[in-house]
Design an enzyme around this catalytic site. Structure first.
Site, mmCIF file in Angstrom:
data_model
loop_
_atom_site.group_PDB
_atom_site.id
_atom_site.type_symbol
_atom_site.label_atom_id
_atom_site.label_comp_id
_atom_site.label_asym_id
_atom_site.label_seq_id
_atom_site.Cartn_x
_atom_site.Cartn_y
_atom_site.Cartn_z
ATOM 1 N N LYS A 1 106.412 10.970 -19.528
ATOM 2 C CA LYS A 1 104.593 11.005 -20.408
ATOM 3 C C LYS A 1 104.632 12.096 -20.151
ATOM 4 O O LYS A 1 105.094 13.686 -19.626
ATOM 5 C CB LYS A 1 104.189 10.286 -19.171
ATOM 6 C CG LYS A 1 103.817 10.537 -17.835
ATOM 7 C CD LYS A 1 103.252 10.211 -16.636
ATOM 8 C CE LYS A 1 103.727 8.604 -15.966
ATOM 9 N NZ LYS A 1 102.765 7.522 -16.546
ATOM 10 N N ARG A 2 103.453 12.291 -21.150
ATOM 11 C CA ARG A 2 103.035 14.385 -20.846
ATOM 12 C C ARG A 2 102.398 14.387 -19.869
ATOM 13 O O ARG A 2 102.347 14.190 -18.898
ATOM 14 C CB ARG A 2 101.356 13.899 -21.653
ATOM 15 C CG ARG A 2 101.557 13.477 -23.279
ATOM 16 C CD ARG A 2 102.307 14.771 -24.121
ATOM 17 N NE ARG A 2 101.965 16.097 -24.251
ATOM 18 C CZ ARG A 2 102.048 16.580 -25.282
ATOM 19 N NH1 ARG A 2 101.749 16.202 -26.420
ATOM 20 N NH2 ARG A 2 100.542 17.764 -25.056
ATOM 21 N N THR B 1 101.025 3.378 -20.841
ATOM 22 C CA THR B 1 101.443 2.417 -21.623
ATOM 23 C C THR B 1 103.228 2.683 -20.977
ATOM 24 O O THR B 1 103.506 1.456 -21.465
ATOM 25 C CB THR B 1 101.673 2.581 -23.438
ATOM 26 O OG1 THR B 1 101.533 3.700 -23.803
ATOM 27 C CG2 THR B 1 100.175 1.583 -23.633
ATOM 28 N N LYS C 1 106.450 -0.791 -20.532
ATOM 29 C CA LYS C 1 108.113 -0.462 -21.211
ATOM 30 C C LYS C 1 108.868 -0.183 -20.003
ATOM 31 O O LYS C 1 109.891 -1.097 -19.873
ATOM 32 C CB LYS C 1 108.425 0.966 -21.823
ATOM 33 C CG LYS C 1 106.757 1.311 -23.042
ATOM 34 C CD LYS C 1 106.658 2.437 -23.607
ATOM 35 C CE LYS C 1 105.099 3.046 -24.812
ATOM 36 N NZ LYS C 1 105.624 4.085 -25.044
ATOM 37 N N HIS D 1 89.640 6.070 -25.854
ATOM 38 C CA HIS D 1 90.518 6.425 -25.118
ATOM 39 C C HIS D 1 91.185 7.500 -23.984
ATOM 40 O O HIS D 1 92.093 7.442 -23.197
ATOM 41 C CB HIS D 1 91.398 6.419 -25.921
ATOM 42 C CG HIS D 1 91.946 5.754 -27.066
ATOM 43 N ND1 HIS D 1 93.853 4.343 -26.603
ATOM 44 C CD2 HIS D 1 92.021 5.810 -27.971
ATOM 45 C CE1 HIS D 1 93.716 4.402 -27.754
ATOM 46 N NE2 HIS D 1 92.650 4.208 -28.596
ATOM 47 N N LYS E 1 97.936 13.653 -14.006
ATOM 48 C CA LYS E 1 99.430 12.460 -14.220
ATOM 49 C C LYS E 1 100.121 12.461 -13.177
ATOM 50 O O LYS E 1 100.779 12.350 -12.882
ATOM 51 C CB LYS E 1 100.292 12.331 -15.896
ATOM 52 C CG LYS E 1 99.319 11.827 -16.494
ATOM 53 C CD LYS E 1 100.399 11.792 -17.649
ATOM 54 C CE LYS E 1 99.101 11.574 -19.279
ATOM 55 N NZ LYS E 1 99.103 10.729 -19.351
#
Ligand code: 26V
Length: 834
Positions: A571-572, A679, A683, A380, A577
Site C-alpha cells: 500500500k502507499r 481496499t 483483494k 475519502h 498505515k
C-alpha cells in the site's frame, strides 16, 4: 525465424471490414490469428517475422480493441435511444491497470487468444507484459474509480468516467541502497492503442481576468460577465471500458490540455521563436503530471487549475450532450448524476451554477435546486491535513467569477444556518465555505457538502466518524444527506485475472455464477471440513507462492521459500498505515532469535511494497528502515533461514495482481480511525489471505463477515485512541513498560541493526518516543502477540487452510458490484431491474 503465420495471409473477407466476419469467427482462435496478422501489417507496418514482443503486444491490443469497439457502438446507440439517466464519475485519478488481459477476460476471448498465440509460437503472458501500465492515480482512491467503472458497466449502468489525461502518471520507483528514487513515467512513449481522440467533444476553459456587471435594460436585473485573461483547449480522449460478458461498453473520457493556438505565426515571424511556443507549453502543463498527495505551495495553483480544467470540460460536455438530445436545460439533474470522487472536482458545484445562471440565464433559486440535485459527494479521508483548502488569493485570481458565486452560495447558506442555529456564531464560522482562521481559505469539503444531495463515507466506521467528528455540524444541519457506501473491488481483475488457477478451482466446484454475484462464493463453505479439498486449497496456495517466487527471482534475483509464511504489506507508505510497526515487530523477532528465546519459529517471508510521496521524508525513511531490517536478517546466519524481508520496488496494479494471490497473511495495521476504508484488504481476502489488523476502516466489516475466529485482531480502538489523545499520550511509558520494545528501540538508536550507524534512524526513534502521532508504541506489544498467534496457527496447515478458505468464501460483500448497487439505490436513484 519462425514462419509464424503458417504461410497464411489475411483473407479477403477479413481485410474487407468487420461486418464481413461473422461475430462468432471474430472471437475464434482463427479469427484472432488472422486479425493479428492483419494489424501487424497494417497498423504496426512490419512483416510478422521481423516483429518484436512490443509490436506483437500492439497488434494484439488493436485487434482486441476492434472487438470492444463493436460493442461500444451498440451500447451508445441504445443509451441514446432509451434516453437513460447517466452517471458521471468525476475523479482526478483513474488507476486502471493494464487493459489487454482485462479486455480479453471481459469479452470472453482469452482462450481463443491463447490458442492463436500458441499457433503463432508466442506466449500471451509475455506479450501482455509489454503493456505499459497507465498509472493515472496515487493509490486507493484512483483504483476505486477504476473498479467502479468495471462494475458500472457490468451492471449496465450508463456511466462516463471523467478525468485528466496526465502525460506522466505516478512515478516509477527504484530502490537504491534502501532509499526510494523516483523516475518519470513515460507511459505514452509508444502511443496508446486503448484511447481514441473524440474531436467533437473539444471544450474551452477560461482562467483569470475579472468580472463585470451590466443592467438588463428590460428587467433591470444585474447580468454578470466574466472577462477571462486566457483560455485553454480541452481535448477529449476516450477509453472504452468493457463490461463482463454483457456486450456493454462505457466510456472513460480524459481531458488533455492544449493551447488554443499552439503556434503563433505572427510572433514567430517577428523572430521570437521561444515566445511562439510559450503559450503552448504553459497550457499543456495543466495535464502534464499527476500530483502526489503532498503537494507543496508552488504546486497549489497548478493543481487548482487541473481540477477546474477537467471539471469544467466535463460539465460543459454534459451540457453539450444534453442539448444535442434536445432536452430542456431545466431537466439537467434528471439526466445527469454527477458523483464527486473526493473534493478534487467539487469546484464543479460553482461551475454548474455559473453555466446555469450566467450562460443559460436561469434564476439563482432554480439553478441551485438543479445543482444540488445533480451532485453527490464521496469523502475519502478523515485526516484533517488532507481536507482541501485553497488560499483565497490564489483562488480568486484564477477563478474570479467562481469566487463570487461561492460567496453568494455562502451568504444564503449562512443565512439558513443562522435561522437554524440562532446565536451559535462559532458554529457558523466552522460551517462557512470561507475559512477565516489566519489567511482566508476556500473550504472545498464544505462546498461539496452544501452543494450535494447526498454525502457518503467509504466504510461504516468512516461514515460514522464523519458524522460524529469531521462533518458533525453539517450532519446536525442535514441529517438525511449522510449515508455510507462501503468500498468494494472488482473480482474480475482481482480474482479472475490475478489468479487463474484459483478461478478454475472455484469454477469447478461452484460453476460461474460468482463472476457477477460474489456472494455465491459462500458455496465454498460446504468444503470447509473436507480434508481432501483443504489439501487441494493448500497446494494451490503454495503454487501461487511459487509463481510469485519465480517472478521475484527473475526481477530481483532473490529466491523465496514457498513453504514459509508470506506475510505481506502492500500500500502507499504513510505513517498512519504504520509500515514501521511491521518493521519494528520483525526487529523484535530478530532480537528474540538472537537471544535464544525463540527457537521453533515457522519461517516467514515479509514482503513490502508501496510508494512514498516524493517530498514525504518520513515515509522515505520508513522504506529505508524496512530495507535495513531486510539486510540485517538476511545476512545473519542465525536468522537468514527463518526471516526474509523484501521490499519489492515499484508497486503497481500489475504487481498487485501478482502479489495478492500469493499472500498468506494480509497486514492491515493502520491506527484505528485513520484509514477511511482500505481496499487492498478486500483483494487479499478474496484470494484467501487471512488478515492481521486493527478495528479500522473496512477491516471491521471484513471481520464481521469472516468471523472473529478468522481474523487476527490487535490494537487500540478508535475511541481508545481518541481518549488517549485527549488525556495526553506518552509513548515513552510504553517503551518503559515493554522489555522487547525497549530492546528494539535502543538497538535502533544505538546502531545495533545498522552497522553502527546511529544517525539515519535518529529522527524516527525520536519521533516515536516523543510524539508518535499514530500510536506505534502503544500498539507494539499487542501486535507482537497477534503475530505470534498467527505464526502458531500457520503451523497447523489444515486449520490455516480452513481459515483461508473461509476468507474467500465470505468475501462476497466486498465486490464493487455490491457497492455500485448501493450507489444506484441510495444515491443515484437508478433502478437496476429495468
Ligand atoms: C491525502 C493526503 C494529503 C495531505 C497529506 C496526507 C494525506 C494522506 C492521504 C491523502 C489521500 C486522501 C484521499 C484518498 O486517497 N483516500 C483513500 O481512499 C480510498 C478509497 O476510498 C480508501 O480506501 C483509503 O482508505 C483512503 O485513504
Amino acid at each position: 525465424m519462425q514462419d509464424a503465420s503458417h504461410g497464411q495471409q489475411p483473407s479477403e473477407t477479413e481485410t474487407s471490414g468487420t461486418t464481413a466476419i461473422a461475430a462468432q469467427d471474430n472471437r475464434s482462435a482463427d479469427g484472432i490469428r488472422l486479425a493479428f496478422l492483419r494489424h501487424m501489417r497494417r497498423t504496426i507496418g512490419k512483416p510478422v517475422e521481423f516483429s518484436n514482443t512490443l509490436d506483437q503486444y500492439r497488434a494484439m491490443a488493436h485487434l482486441v480493441r476492434d472487438r470492444v469497439m463493436d460493442d461500444w457502438i451498440t451500447t451508445v446507440e441504445s443509451y441514446v435511444q432509451h434516453n437513460v439517466r447517466v452517471v458521471c464519475y468525476l475523479s482526478a485519478e483513474f488507476l486502471l491497470g493494464p487493459h489487454l488481459l482485462n479486455a480479453m477476460l471481459n469479452l470472453g476471448i482469452t482462450d481463443s487468444a491463447e490458442k492463436a498465440c500458441d499457433e503463432l509460437h508466442y506466449s500471451l503472458t509475455q506479450l501482455a507484459d509489454e503493456e505499459p501500465e497507465p498509472g493515472l492515480g496515487n493509490g486507493g482512491l484512483g483504483r476505486l474509480a477504476a473498479c467502479y467503472m468495471d462494475s458500472m458497466t457490468t451492471l449496465e449502468v450508463p456511466a462516463v468516467g471523467y478525468g485528466l489525461r496526465y502525460e506522466f502518471g505516478i512515478f516509477r520507483q527504484e530502490i537504491r541502497d534502501g532509499w526510494q528514487v523516483e523516475h518519470s513515467d513515460k507511459w505514452l512513449e509508444y502511443g496508446n492503442p486503448w484511447e481514441i481522440p473524440a474531436s467533437e467533444a473539444t471544450q474551452h476553459v477560461s482562467f483569470g481576468g475579472h468580472t463585470e456587471t451590466t443592467k438588463d435594460e428590460k428587467t433591470g436585473e444585474l447580468i454578470w460577465k466574466w472577462v477571462p485573461a486566457f483560455t485553454v483547449k480541452g481535448v477529449a480522449y476516450d477509453t472504452p471500458i468493457p463490461g463482463y460478458r454483457n456486450k456493454q461498453v462505457n466510456r472513460l473520457r480524459l481531458w488533455k490540455a492544449e493551447a488554443e493556438d499552439s503556434f503563433d505565426l505572427e510572433i514567430f515571424n517577428r523572430g521570437d521563436y521561444m515566445g511562439a511556443v510559450r503559450d503552448k507549453m504553459e497550457s499543456e502543463t495543466i495535464s502534464k503530471v499527476l500530483y502526489p498527495p503532498d503537494e507543496t505551495e508552488q504546486g497549489k495553483r497548478l493543481r487548482l487549475m487541473q481540477q477546474y480544467f477537467f471539471t469544467s470540460c466535463s460539465l460543459q460536455d454534459m451540457v453539450r450532450l444534453h442539448k444535442l438530445q434536445k432536452l430542456p436545460i431545466e431537466k439537467f439533474a434528471d439526466k445527469w448524476s454527477v458523483q464527486l470522487n473526493d473534493t478534487h472536482p467539487s469546484i464543479g458545484i460553482a461551475e454548474l451554477m455559473r453555466i446555469l445562471t450566467d450562460e443559460e440565464e436561469i434564476g439563482w433559486d432554480e439553478a441551485w435546486t438543479i445543482t444540488q440535485a445533480t451532485f453527490g459527494y464521496t469523502n475519502h479521508t478523515l485526516l484533517p491535513e488532507a481536507l482541501e483548502k485553497w488560499p483565497l488569493p490564489i483562488f480568486a485570481s484564477l477563478l474570479p467569477r467562481h469566487i463570487e458565486i461561492i460567496y453568494e452560495i455562502n451568504r444564503r447558506f449562512l443565512k439558513d444556518m443562522q435561522a437554524k442555529f440562532p446565536g451559535d456564531t462559532a458554529r457558523w464560522a466552522r460551517m462557512s465555505l470561507i475559512g477565516e482562521d489566519g489567511e482566508k481559505q476556500v473550504r472545498m469539503a464544505n462546498l461539496a457538502v452544501v452543494g450535494s444531495k447526498m454525502v457518503n463515507g467509504v466504510a461504516k466506521l468512516h461514515s460514522e466518524l464523519l458524522k460524529e467528528d469531521t462533518l458533525k455540524d453539517f450532519y446536525e444541519a442535514f441529517p438525511n444527506r449522510f449515508t455510507n457506501v462501503t468500498n468494494g473491488v472488482t473480482p474480475r481483475r482481482w480474482l479472475m485475472l490475478a489468479d487463474p488457477p484459483l478461478t478454475a478451482l472455484l469454477n469447478e466446484v461452484l460453476g460461474t455464477a460468482w463472476h457477477t454475484d460474489l456472494y455465491a462464493l459462500r458455496g465454498l463453505e460446504d468444503y470447509v471440513d473436507d480434508a481432501g479439498f483443504l489439501d487441494k486449497w493448500r497446494k494451490r496456495q503454495e503454487e501461487s507462492k511459487g509463481r510469485l517466487g519465480d517472478f521475484i527471482k527473475r526481477s530481483m534475483d532473490v529466491s523465496l521459500n514457498p513453504a514459509s509464511m508470506f506475510d505481506v504489506q502492500v500500500k502507499r507508505i504513510h505513517e498512519y498505515k504504520r509500515q514501521h510497526l511491521n518493521a519494528l515487530h520483525i526487529l523484535g523477532l530478530y532480537c528474540r532469535i538472537k537471544s535464544g528465546e525463540l527457537k521453533d519459529l515457522p519461517p516467514r517471508t515479509f514482503l513490502f511494497g508501496g510508494k512514498a510521496a516524493p517530498s514525504y521524508t518520513y515515509a522515505k525513511l520508513m522504506i529505508k528502515l524496512v530495507c535495513t531490517v531486510g539486510e540485517l536478517v538476511g545476512k545473519d546466519p542465525q536468522t537468514k533461514d527463518l526471516l526474509r524481508v523484501l521490499f519489492v520496488p515499484d508497486y503497481s496494479v500489475s504487481l498487485g495482481q501478482r502479489i495478492y494471490p500469493a499472500a498468506d497473511l494480509s497486514e492491515q495495521i493502520s491506527t484505528a480511525g485513520k484509514e477511511a476504508s482500505g481496499t487492498g484488504c478486500m483483494k487479499f481476502m478474496m484470494n484467501g489471505a487471512v488478515a492481521i489488523g486493527t478495528l479500522d476502516g473496512a477491516n471491521i466489516e471484513i471481520r464481521e463477515e469472516v468471523g472473529e475466529e478468522n481474523f487476527f485482531l490487535f490494537g487500540l480502538t478508535a475511541p481508545q485512541i481518541a481518549e488517549k489523545q485527549k488525556a495526553g499520550y506518552r509513548p515513552r511509558d510504553f517503551y518503559e513498560k515493554s522489555p522487547l520494545l525497549r530492546e528494539v528501540m535502543d538497538g535502533l538508536r544505538d546502531g545495533r541493526f545498522s552497522n553502527g550507524d546511529r544517525d539515519t534512524f535518529a529522527p524516527l526513534v525520536r519521533d516515536l518516543l516523543e510524539v508518535d502521532r499514530y500510536f506505534v508504541m502503544a500498539d507494539f506489544d499487542d501486535y507482537a502477540r497477534a503475530q505470534s498467534e498467527a505464526g502458531k496457527i500457520f503451523c497447523d496447515s489444515k486449520k490455516w487452510s480452513r481459515m483461508s478458505l473461509l476468507n474467500t468464501a465470505r468475501s462476497g460483500k466486498f465486490s464493487s458490484d455490491r457497492s455500485i448497487r448501493e450507489y444506484c439505490q441510495n444515491i443515484w436513484k437508478i433502478n437496476l431491474d429495468r
